[in-house]
Design an enzyme around this catalytic site. Structure first.
Site, PDB file in Angstrom:
ATOM      1  NE  ARG A  51      61.392  40.827  68.784  1.00 10.55           N
ATOM      2  CZ  ARG A  51      61.197  41.671  69.780  1.00 10.55           C
ATOM      3  NH1 ARG A  51      59.994  42.135  70.020  1.00 10.55           N
ATOM      4  NH2 ARG A  51      62.198  42.035  70.539  1.00 10.55           N
ATOM      5  N   GLY A  63      67.068  46.848  69.075  1.00  8.28           N
ATOM      6  CA  GLY A  63      66.348  47.199  67.846  1.00  8.28           C
ATOM      7  C   GLY A  63      67.055  48.251  67.009  1.00  8.28           C
ATOM      8  N   GLY A 122      66.450  43.552  75.260  1.00  5.50           N
ATOM      9  CA  GLY A 122      66.504  43.485  76.723  1.00  5.50           C
ATOM     10  C   GLY A 122      67.103  42.177  77.209  1.00  5.50           C
TER      11      GLY A 122
END
Ligand code: AMP
Length: 391
Positions: free
Chosen positions: A37, A348, A371
């Protein structure tokens, strides 16, 4: 269509730019164990530095209990970012208030500051306007590059846009474009693969995808609820009894589009060393449980995937954390990588299966937001995106 202004549409030279990033990374003993990320935000960060902006980065990290907790400090992230950028990155011990204000005021063009975890204030998740105002007061412009948090209307994602000109970063733009294209204008056949533990989490996604995709493949623990809904005892398998009616409705609605497993791997305990059997879908003996989909299912699913023009995958096919029940998940990962389809992976677990297989570079797009990507697949507007300035 992506119709929001991006960093390229505004002049940031000499400005202070507040960037909401998703630096919610796993940290063990002060060490970052997966930096995906952080790296994903580098294009926006480097672009803004090159343009002569001063950067103020903010993010949440983990789930602290609405107050400062050193276990969830952004400090290690700030240090790590400094190493990646090969430059000094400042750190402020709070994301609002005097410490943040002093650190932001000291910034010069090209400087980078990381603020402390936004969730150290309970006002963050409440989208409190006063917290949003204080955050906004640090900067001249707001850039949202936190796709992984764009489905949450929090002070640092949505609230802050009420006080500053607000645009998208490159990562947010890229994520939205890939998912939007898949949902609204997919190269066909469009195949969706859904797995994971619960149907109840993904009912909306399945419903929406049944209207958009050509085939929806269902695996993982959530298939168990469909089996039980068809009248088969599922032994000790994970099952959601309150979702049985929904499962029946989805089967009816889905018709031939919805494809369930035809065989399964069952085990006599929830353990990698359990005794196992492969059986056709049907009654599971007492004391046994379904922990993976079977080889015939993998063969069927792989064939559908190999013929796809677009593939979207979210959720493992079995309890892939245990090697003896990871076969189907890894086989699906390979099928997706081997296909010539535009492939998008969200969540994930699926992303981890692809990474562990060394196949990441064969995937068109691996989403940084599980999500958020599910909400997009469900057809829900992301508040963090909706709040940005239109083109
Ligand atoms: P989710 O967060 O809903 O995507 O679910 C991911 C989890 O589902 C993983 O931790 C898997 O171990 C779990 N899972 C997948 N298949 C099964 C199964 N047959 N029984 C129990 N758990 C499962």
């Amino acid at each position: 269509m992506f119709n929001k202004k991006s960093v390229k549409d505004i002049d940031v030279k000499g400005k202070k730019v507040l960037v909401r990033v998703d630096f919610n990374v796993p940290i063990k003993d002060g060490k970052i164990s997966d930096d995906t990320r952080i790296r994903a935000a580098l294009p926006t960060i480097n672009y803004l530095i090159d343009q002569g902006a001063a950067l103020i980065l903010c993010s949440h990290l983990g789930r602290p209990k609405d107050e400062p907790d050193p276990a969830y400090s952004m400090k290690p992230v700030a240090e790590y970012l400094g190493e990646l950028l090969n430059k000094k990155v400042a750190f402020a011990e709070d994301c609002i208030g005097p410490k943040a204000e002093a650190a932001a005021a000291a910034l010069k063009p090209g400087d980078v500051l990381v603020l402390e975890n936004t969730r150290f204030h309970k006002e963050e998740k409440k989208n409190d306007p006063e917290m949003a105002r204080q955050l906004a007061s640090l900067a001249d412009v707001f850039v949202n590059d936190a796709f992984g948090s764009a489905h949450r209307a929090h002070a640092s994602t949505e609230g802050v846009t009420k006080f500053l000109p607000s645009v998208a970063g490159f990562l947010l733009e890229k994520e939205i474009k890939y998912l939007d294209q898949a949902i609204e204008n997919p190269k066909r056949p469009f195949v969706a693969i859904l797995g994971g533990a619960k149907v109840s989490d993904k009912i909306g996604v399945i419903k929406n995808l049944l209207t958009k995709a050509d085939t929806v493949l269902i695996g993982g623990g959530m298939a168990n609820t469909f089996f039980k809904a068809q009248g088969y005892p599922v032994g000790d398998s994970l099952v959601e009894d309150d979702a049985l009616d929904t499962a029946r409705e989805l089967v009816k609605e889905g018709g031939s589009k919805l494809r369930l497993p035809v065989d399964m791997v069952i085990a006599d305990k929830f353990d990698n060393d359990a005794q196992t059997k492969i059986i056709d879908v049907g009654p599971v003996p007492d004391g046994w449980r379904i922990l993976d989909v079977g080889p015939e299912t993998v063969k069927n699913f792989s064939k559908v995937i190999s013929e796809a023009g677009t593939v979207v995958w979210n959720g493992p096919m079995g309890v892939f954390e245990m090697s003896n029940f990871a076969k189907a998940t890894f086989a699906v990962a390979k099928a997706v990588a081997d296909s010539h389809a535009i492939s998008i992976i969200g969540g994930g677990d699926s992303a981890a299966a692809i990474a562990q297989s060394g196949l990441a570079d064969k995937i068109s797009h691996i989403s940084t937001g599980g999500g958020a990507s599910l909400e997009m697949l469900e057809g829900i507007q992301l508040p963090g995106l909706a709040a940005l300035m239109d083109k």
